[in-house]
Design a protein around this motif. Sequence first.
Motif, PDB file in Angstrom:
ATOM      1  N   ILE A  28      63.461   5.881  16.641  1.00  0.00           N
ATOM      2  CA  ILE A  28      64.057   4.456  16.884  1.00  0.00           C
ATOM      3  C   ILE A  28      63.612   3.743  18.165  1.00  0.00           C
ATOM      4  N   GLU A  29      62.916   2.888  18.331  1.00  0.00           N
ATOM      5  CA  GLU A  29      62.431   1.986  19.674  1.00  0.00           C
ATOM      6  C   GLU A  29      63.265   0.981  19.574  1.00  0.00           C
ATOM      7  N   LYS A 140      62.202  -3.957  12.841  1.00  0.00           N
ATOM      8  CA  LYS A 140      61.169  -3.596  11.804  1.00  0.00           C
ATOM      9  C   LYS A 140      61.244  -2.220  11.627  1.00  0.00           C
ATOM     10  N   GLN A 141      60.858  -1.861  10.301  1.00  0.00           N
ATOM     11  CA  GLN A 141      60.906  -0.466   9.925  1.00  0.00           C
ATOM     12  C   GLN A 141      59.753  -0.094   8.928  1.00  0.00           C
ATOM     13  N   ASN A 172      49.970   6.311  11.309  1.00  0.00           N
ATOM     14  CA  ASN A 172      49.496   5.804  12.256  1.00  0.00           C
ATOM     15  C   ASN A 172      48.932   4.344  12.315  1.00  0.00           C
ATOM     16  N   ASP A 173      48.587   3.730  11.068  1.00  0.00           N
ATOM     17  CA  ASP A 173      47.968   2.455  10.806  1.00  0.00           C
ATOM     18  C   ASP A 173      49.550   1.797  10.909  1.00  0.00           C
ATOM     19  N   ASN A 174      50.678   2.311  10.178  1.00  0.00           N
ATOM     20  CA  ASN A 174      51.690   1.343  10.004  1.00  0.00           C
ATOM     21  C   ASN A 174      52.514   1.341  11.154  1.00  0.00           C
ATOM     22  N   LYS A 180      52.494  -4.672  16.220  1.00  0.00           N
ATOM     23  CA  LYS A 180      51.796  -5.845  16.141  1.00  0.00           C
ATOM     24  C   LYS A 180      52.873  -7.165  15.875  1.00  0.00           C
ATOM     25  N   LEU A 181      53.705  -6.413  14.749  1.00  0.00           N
ATOM     26  CA  LEU A 181      54.726  -7.679  14.214  1.00  0.00           C
ATOM     27  C   LEU A 181      55.680  -7.774  15.450  1.00  0.00           C
ATOM     28  N   CYS A 182      56.050  -6.925  16.133  1.00  0.00           N
ATOM     29  CA  CYS A 182      57.038  -7.057  17.118  1.00  0.00           C
ATOM     30  C   CYS A 182      56.391  -7.792  18.387  1.00  0.00           C
ATOM     31  N   LYS A 183      55.258  -7.934  18.338  1.00  0.00           N
ATOM     32  CA  LYS A 183      54.592  -8.764  19.530  1.00  0.00           C
ATOM     33  C   LYS A 183      54.321 -10.332  19.118  1.00  0.00           C
TER      34      LYS A 183
END
Length: 184
Positions: A28-29, A140-141, A172-174, A180-183
């Motif tokens: 969890i980040e 996101k998860q 790793n791709d996910n 990217k989604l969080c940025k």
Amino acid sequence: MKELSLHILDLVENSINAHAKLVTITVIEDLSNNLLKIIIEDDGKGMDKSFLRVADNPFITTRKTRNVGLGLSLMKAAALRTDGDLYIKSKKGKGTKVVAIFKHNHIDRAPLGNMGSTISTLLNREENIDYLYIHQLNNKQFEFDTREIRKLLGEVKLNTPEVILWTQEYINDNIRKLSKLCKQ
């Protein structure tokens, strides 16, 4: 250890040795709270209360091949270096849960490392254990569940080279997609 994924690999080895059938690894980040939490939970044989009290002592181990058990103590030291901590819950016959908490942006926090490689290594290590890998980044998860993969593959084993390579790339791709989604 230079990467937290190597600590995770070491701790999951404890789950394997405890005869776990399912190991859940959650990362969890939570950037808004500057937190990184790593949770490793298994359904293995667990620990009794007396062993649980000394489980993070590096000179206490259940292994017969060496007299030290560094996994928990090294993970705890890594967490403490970042103003975090490590907690262990376990019940004999039920399993164990290890929670390591880190200050996400702390200068002494090791990078997470290659989780795709870590999960692939675990799949290659032991065919009869299922793994649930959950990676949360803010809201996101992403989840990788070997039980679902087994259904899709049918008779194909998880530890075949093609599946191992695919697993590493897929995870790793996910994780990159989450970032990217969080940025955005």
